[in-house]
Design an enzyme around this catalytic site. Structure first.
Site, short mmCIF file in Angstrom:
data_model
loop_
_atom_site.label_atom_id
_atom_site.label_comp_id
_atom_site.label_asym_id
_atom_site.label_seq_id
_atom_site.Cartn_x
_atom_site.Cartn_y
_atom_site.Cartn_z
N HIS A 108 13.15 6.19 -4.22
CA HIS A 108 11.75 6.05 -4.64
C HIS A 108 11.09 7.41 -4.87
O HIS A 108 10.02 7.50 -5.48
CB HIS A 108 10.95 5.24 -3.61
CG HIS A 108 10.56 5.98 -2.39
ND1 HIS A 108 11.45 6.25 -1.35
CD2 HIS A 108 9.37 6.54 -2.01
CE1 HIS A 108 10.82 6.91 -0.41
NE2 HIS A 108 9.56 7.11 -0.77
N GLU A 117 9.76 10.01 8.73
CA GLU A 117 10.10 10.05 7.30
C GLU A 117 8.89 10.65 6.62
O GLU A 117 7.99 9.95 6.17
CB GLU A 117 10.43 8.64 6.80
CG GLU A 117 11.10 8.65 5.43
CD GLU A 117 10.09 8.75 4.29
OE1 GLU A 117 9.67 9.90 3.97
OE2 GLU A 117 9.73 7.71 3.74
N GLU A 122 2.19 16.03 -0.20
CA GLU A 122 1.48 15.28 0.85
C GLU A 122 1.40 16.05 2.17
O GLU A 122 0.63 15.71 3.05
CB GLU A 122 2.09 13.89 1.11
CG GLU A 122 1.90 12.92 -0.04
CD GLU A 122 2.38 11.52 0.30
OE1 GLU A 122 3.18 11.36 1.25
OE2 GLU A 122 1.96 10.59 -0.39
N GLY A 181 4.01 8.91 11.99
CA GLY A 181 3.81 8.18 10.75
C GLY A 181 4.73 6.98 10.68
O GLY A 181 5.52 6.84 9.76
N GLU A 194 -2.70 14.71 15.26
CA GLU A 194 -3.50 15.89 15.62
C GLU A 194 -4.71 15.53 16.48
O GLU A 194 -5.28 16.42 17.14
CB GLU A 194 -3.98 16.61 14.35
CG GLU A 194 -2.88 17.21 13.51
CD GLU A 194 -2.32 16.23 12.48
OE1 GLU A 194 -1.52 16.67 11.63
OE2 GLU A 194 -2.68 15.02 12.53
N ASP A 198 14.15 0.96 -0.45
CA ASP A 198 14.91 2.15 -0.84
C ASP A 198 16.07 2.28 0.15
O ASP A 198 15.94 2.83 1.25
CB ASP A 198 14.00 3.38 -0.78
CG ASP A 198 14.70 4.66 -1.27
OD1 ASP A 198 15.94 4.67 -1.30
OD2 ASP A 198 13.99 5.61 -1.61
N SER A 233 -2.93 4.82 9.51
CA SER A 233 -3.28 3.80 8.53
C SER A 233 -3.33 2.42 9.17
O SER A 233 -2.80 2.19 10.26
CB SER A 233 -2.28 3.81 7.37
OG SER A 233 -1.04 3.28 7.78
#
Length: 522
Positions: free
Chosen positions: A470, A320, A329, A254, A305, A227, A278
């Site tokens: 996206h 992002e 989300e 993230g 957290e 993107d 992740s």
């Protein structure tokens, strides 16, 4: 004065997807509920609140409570001024705690033991006592008292018959009230966690596993990296404003593949801390080593957290975090947590500003094609599907030519100042119609700004008039189109709030043309 740069100003002519729509209530829906009520011919049994006795009806149950347990529930409701929700909580409190009737009758006027939102969850599925309008109970209390006396005179029999006839004439109205009440319960039921915001920070790691697992798949990172509007805007912001990053400590919330962290390192950051829960974090570690940036970038696996950073404060937070319709989300929750915990007083979050905008869409032919599809599917009538399909907001590309009004901004968020509670909001709006036609949908999108302290400001839009991203656009379909006239100003209200059962999803409600339209993003 610095000007915003948007290197992605080419229009997009992608064909608008098929639309469908939903009005909150109509005759067909009313008939469906009526038929369901008529088909339910089995007699309903009501379990007593204080013993195992099964009664034939709600009035019989109230009479039984008075005669056998010396408790008049109507008196309790009146004494404590219980509204619909208070009545529901009281019934579920009694059933869950199995309290004694005498204790209930002796409650003082102070705080009630069932005030917790936990007691909105039914103890007995399809409990008839929860399907009864409390107002009707209070109105019928005189009759109940008469019945509880045990008199079997002809007058009492007539009163019972009259009460049944009155209840029958109110059945459709009561059913509609229950529909709205149940809908409110589903949308507002607390999950039993502390606090009342339903924030992501309150989720346990196992509850959030599905969200982070979805970002462990490589295809989603490929889509985001490809993107160009998204990725090049972040790159241009950092490369064109090196003074913002020079010798600074940066936190990437993230981080995914680590692309933003590497942009920051190349822009002059002294140290970058990249965090992601992740599994993609392991590939990010290899990527950082492959580009000889391991001396500047530290990667940490975990939720922001739950972990402790190796520094007390950071100068910049980059992320992002944007989802569909900006707030889907709820990743902004994590960014705000990091801001409040780690950002220096003179630091900044980037992007720092964002807008949410709305516009109306008019494409009657495609809308009709989509709605008619469910009326005849390979020779079968599936029109009932409209009621479940339409309230789910869809994510599609909208053709700019189908817009029938000037877009309007309905919310602006300053990521350096916004509070968590402000991510749930209600906003009035006014849309100026530019084309006389049928309105078939509402479209939502967002704009992003890199502004604070930047000599070369950068922004990008996810709207229909801009290059496709996206994120595409979010479509709220109308089941029944309505006519609009050029020059007309259409007034409305939007309410955005989290689903308390799943704080990463959203409920979006529109009040428009005397309709209440409720949608979910999940």
């Amino acid at each position: 004065m610095a000007e915003y740069t948007n290197p992605h100003c080419d229009g997009v002519a992608d064909e608008m997807p098929e639309l469908s729509d939903s009005e909150d209530e109509d005759i067909e829906d009313e008939q469906l509920w009526q038929c369901m009520d008529e088909d339910d011919s089995e007699p309903t049994k009501v379990t007593c609140l204080f013993c195992d006795r099964l009664l034939s009806s709600v009035p019989a149950t109230l009479q039984h409570c008075v005669v056998e347990h010396q408790l008049n529930l109507v008196d309790v409701m009146r004494k404590h001024n219980l509204d619909d929700y208070g009545y529901i909580k009281m019934i579920n409190f009694i059933r869950s705690t199995k309290c004694d009737a005498a204790c209930l009758a002796g409650l003082p006027d102070g705080p009630l033991p069932w005030e917790s939102e936990d007691f909105l969850r039914p103890v007995i599925q399809d409990d008839p006592l929860l399907q009864t309008d409390p107002e009707d109970l209070c109105e019928g209390s005189s009759l109940s008292a008469c019945q509880s006396s045990g008199a079997k005179s002809h007058d009492a029999q007539e009163q019972r018959v009259q009460a049944a006839e009155d209840a029958l004439t109110r059945s459709l109205e009561d059913m509609q009230k229950m529909k709205l009440l149940v809908q409110g319960l589903v949308m507002n039921t607390d999950t039993g966690r502390p606090g009342n915001l339903g924030t992501v920070a309150e989720l346990r790691e196992d509850e959030d596993e599905a969200y982070f697992s979805s970002y462990g798949h490589y295809s989603i990172h490929e889509e985001m990296l490809k993107d160009k509007v998204r990725t090049e805007s972040y790159r241009d912001f950092m490369y064109r404003n090196p003074e913002v990053f020079r010798d600074k400590v940066v936190l990437d919330v993230g981080c995914g593949t680590g692309i933003l962290s590497m942009f920051a390192a190349r822009a002059g950051a002294k140290k970058v801390i990249a965090v992601d829960q992740s599994e993609i974090i392991y590939q990010a570690m290899d990527i950082v080593r492959s580009n000889q940036l391991e001396d500047k970038i530290t990667l940490i696996k975990g939720r922001i957290e739950d972990i402790k950073l190796p520094v007390e404060k950071v100068d910049i937070i980059i992320s992002e975090w944007m989802g569909y319709f900006l707030l889907f989300e709820s990743m902004l929750d994590s960014v705000l947590y990091a801001r409040d915990a780690y950002l220096a007083d003179d630091g900044s979050v980037y992007p720092d500003l964002c807008n949410i905008s709305l516009a109306l869409v008019g494409d009657p032919q495609k809308h009709q094609d989509h709605i008619a599809f469910w009326d005849d599917v390979y020779g079968f009538n599936m029109s009932c599907m409209k009621k479940v399909v339409v309230p789910e907001a869809s994510v599609e590309v909208v053709n700019e030519d189908t817009l029938i009004c000037d877009p309007t901004v309905i919310q602006t968020i300053d990521c350096n100042r916004v509070c968590l509670s402000e991510l749930e909001f209600a906003s009035d709006f006014c849309l100026k119609i530019t084309k006389s036609t049928e309105c078939t949908a509402i479209v939502g999108y967002f704009d992003i700004f890199f502004d604070k302290g930047c000599s070369n400001k950068v922004m990008f839009s996810t709207g229909p008039q801009a290059t496709k991203t996206h994120w595409k656009q979010t479509i709220f379909l109308l089941e029944k189109p309505f006519s609009v006239q050029a020059g007309e100003e259409l007034q409305g209200k939007i309410t955005v709030r989290k689903n308390k059962k799943d704080p990463r999803s959203l409920f979006v409600t529109f009040d428009l043309r005397d309709r209440k339209l409720i949608y979910s993003l999940q």
